[in-house]
Write a protein that holds these residues in place. Sequence first.
Motif, PDB file in Angstrom:
ATOM      1  N   ALA A   1      -4.797 -19.907   8.481  1.00  0.00           N
ATOM      2  CA  ALA A   1      -5.920 -19.039   8.154  1.00  0.00           C
ATOM      3  C   ALA A   1      -5.578 -17.629   8.591  1.00  0.00           C
ATOM      4  CB  ALA A   1      -7.193 -19.514   8.844  1.00  0.00           C
ATOM      5  N   GLY A   2      -5.867 -16.661   7.748  1.00  0.00           N
ATOM      6  CA  GLY A   2      -5.543 -15.283   8.109  1.00  0.00           C
ATOM      7  C   GLY A   2      -6.131 -14.296   7.134  1.00  0.00           C
ATOM      8  N   PHE A   3      -5.596 -13.091   7.177  1.00  0.00           N
ATOM      9  CA  PHE A   3      -6.086 -12.006   6.342  1.00  0.00           C
ATOM     10  C   PHE A   3      -5.032 -11.609   5.311  1.00  0.00           C
ATOM     11  CE2 PHE A   3      -8.182 -11.255  10.547  1.00  0.00           C
ATOM     12  CZ  PHE A   3      -9.408 -11.759  10.150  1.00  0.00           C
ATOM     13  N   ALA A   4      -5.489 -10.985   4.252  1.00  0.00           N
ATOM     14  CA  ALA A   4      -4.598 -10.520   3.191  1.00  0.00           C
ATOM     15  C   ALA A   4      -4.950  -9.083   2.840  1.00  0.00           C
ATOM     16  CB  ALA A   4      -4.733 -11.409   1.957  1.00  0.00           C
ATOM     17  N   LEU A   5      -3.925  -8.296   2.576  1.00  0.00           N
ATOM     18  CA  LEU A   5      -4.089  -6.890   2.245  1.00  0.00           C
ATOM     19  C   LEU A   5      -3.075  -6.545   1.159  1.00  0.00           C
ATOM     20  CD1 LEU A   5      -5.474  -4.180   3.033  1.00  0.00           C
ATOM     21  CD2 LEU A   5      -3.695  -3.896   4.776  1.00  0.00           C
ATOM     22  N   VAL A   6      -3.555  -5.968   0.061  1.00  0.00           N
ATOM     23  CA  VAL A   6      -2.683  -5.619  -1.048  1.00  0.00           C
ATOM     24  C   VAL A   6      -2.988  -4.196  -1.492  1.00  0.00           C
ATOM     25  CG1 VAL A   6      -1.882  -6.241  -3.365  1.00  0.00           C
ATOM     26  CG2 VAL A   6      -2.710  -8.018  -1.831  1.00  0.00           C
ATOM     27  N   VAL A   7      -1.935  -3.405  -1.682  1.00  0.00           N
ATOM     28  CA  VAL A   7      -2.076  -2.036  -2.172  1.00  0.00           C
ATOM     29  C   VAL A   7      -1.554  -2.008  -3.602  1.00  0.00           C
ATOM     30  CG1 VAL A   7      -1.419   0.368  -1.837  1.00  0.00           C
ATOM     31  CG2 VAL A   7      -1.791  -1.106   0.151  1.00  0.00           C
ATOM     32  N   TRP A   8      -2.418  -1.578  -4.514  1.00  0.00           N
ATOM     33  CA  TRP A   8      -2.080  -1.574  -5.939  1.00  0.00           C
ATOM     34  C   TRP A   8      -1.896  -0.157  -6.461  1.00  0.00           C
ATOM     35  CZ3 TRP A   8      -1.334  -6.119  -8.502  1.00  0.00           C
ATOM     36  CH2 TRP A   8      -1.856  -7.295  -7.916  1.00  0.00           C
ATOM     37  N   GLY A   9      -0.931  -0.005  -7.359  1.00  0.00           N
ATOM     38  CA  GLY A   9      -0.814   1.206  -8.155  1.00  0.00           C
ATOM     39  C   GLY A   9      -1.266   0.902  -9.571  1.00  0.00           C
ATOM     40  N   THR A  10      -0.604   1.505 -10.526  1.00  0.00           N
ATOM     41  CA  THR A  10      -0.959   1.251 -11.921  1.00  0.00           C
ATOM     42  C   THR A  10      -0.126   0.131 -12.530  1.00  0.00           C
ATOM     43  OG1 THR A  10       0.594   2.976 -12.622  1.00  0.00           O
ATOM     44  CG2 THR A  10      -1.705   3.625 -12.285  1.00  0.00           C
ATOM     45  N   SER A  11       0.879  -0.353 -11.811  1.00  0.00           N
ATOM     46  CA  SER A  11       1.729  -1.433 -12.298  1.00  0.00           C
ATOM     47  C   SER A  11       1.027  -2.770 -12.136  1.00  0.00           C
ATOM     48  CB  SER A  11       3.049  -1.448 -11.520  1.00  0.00           C
ATOM     49  OG  SER A  11       3.772  -2.639 -11.770  1.00  0.00           O
TER      50      SER A  11
END
Length: 517
Positions: free
Chosen positions: A136-146
């Motif tokens: 169990a944990g956390f998720a972090l995602v950084v998105w551009g335009t791709s």
Amino acid sequence: MELEPVHPPKPTLRAEVSLTREQSLRKHVRAAVALALASFALITARPALAQRANLSFETPSSEDPARPRGWKSSGSGYQLALDTVAYDAQRSLRVIRSRAGGFAGVSQTLATAGLGATRVRLSGYVRTRDATGGSAGFALVVWGTSPLPLYAEAMASTGATGTQDWTRYEIELPVPREAVRIEFGAHFSGAGTAWFDALALETVTDAAITDSVRAYIQHALELMQTHSMRRDSIDWTSFRAHAWEQVRGTRTVAALHPVLEVLVRRLGDGHSIFVRQGPNRNPAPVPPGGERAGDHVGYLRVPGFGTADPKQSTAYADAIQDAIRTLEATGACGWIVDLRNNTGGNMWPMIAGLGPLLGQNPVGWFVRPTGAREPWTYERGASLYRGTPLATVTRAHVVRDADAPVAVLTDGRTASSGEAAVVAFRGRPNTRSFGAATAGMSTGNESFEMADGSRLLITTNVYADRTGQTYGTVIAPDVTLPASGSGQPTPNDTVAVAARNWVESQPACAKAATPHR
């Protein structure tokens, strides 16, 4: 993620180990991140970090009071609800799963307009009870335009497991200027119960980095610039400037890992990878096997092999040679070597196992950017790199007919070390390949150990066959054929049958098929 190092290290380096990566290949997205986030649906983007909502799960949804407002849930096989077992205030989020595999989680999405280049930290508290088969944990995602994320982190090997009380976790990622949104959330991939509470999402305002981070990234950059196969075509001033910008504000070496996972992709070779220190996440090796195809053809199934463990390497190579020995004893006059779905790993047990069929040495080469060539050979049950044995069999077999016809089967999942096995048969007389083009990772990696035990696998060379033909990209078969309907290779699918027909038409097998009078 897809990482199949295949080139042996120089004597001062560690032996290379596979990271099969769920066959991510060119996608370059960590399999753990994909598992945690692939199904996370997006909610309406918010204009700024300040408008993040309900991070402590105190406010129920107006549509379903048992669930938190402002969060989108997704996953499989789960029960999700608010709970009064809380770290802070009155409520937490509870996730119950009856089985491991897959995931369940919640997510939010925020726009990054106005942030500029910065770092974002996601923190919070996790509690577990009887959590097995995942974490169990956390998720972090950084998105551009791709369609692919700029950066992603999902605590694949560092999340909460077993039974533990409230524990704080945090993850960080850079947010470059080209970012357009941030996706964040909590997820549980195991079986059992997990609770989440008191999440916080904040920008990191201190741009200073620690001495350990500075030394780590500097060492990684020096390794890339010194050893990359493409080192002479990269603008290293720009490359280094980009790297230093991405690590601004990084306080720990662990927080560098997602940056390095992305940075090695900028080398542009399609094969280099950064492997985090942590538990070995390679699946148990699938054993090779063999059986008859028709009356007189031996069919060898040669899957990927993802470890450098000497005992397992020998067992894998033994399984191939035992199959050759058994099939030859029952009258095999020719061979089908099925390398479809061989996503790579450690090439040396493959060469050792297939050695009796490979013919004269060398069976292949690594070719450096300087033009220097380093041979692969097979001798008396051992595969050798520059004369040094790297994998051996327990009892070497010698086939009766070293020139027997061999059909090699490939597809788009034949990658890296699997492609090395393909190359080892190229230029061998009486050999023909069938199927589809390979994945295009016919290059070799060298493994460099970092200060924390992580490894930087850098592509340093391309493969060449015994005739001197170099590769480095996809390898097309002699006979292109569509895959069978199921997509799972078998000795009786259309590709294997075409290969068997060719083998049986060759003089050695035509003679074997002639009845004795």
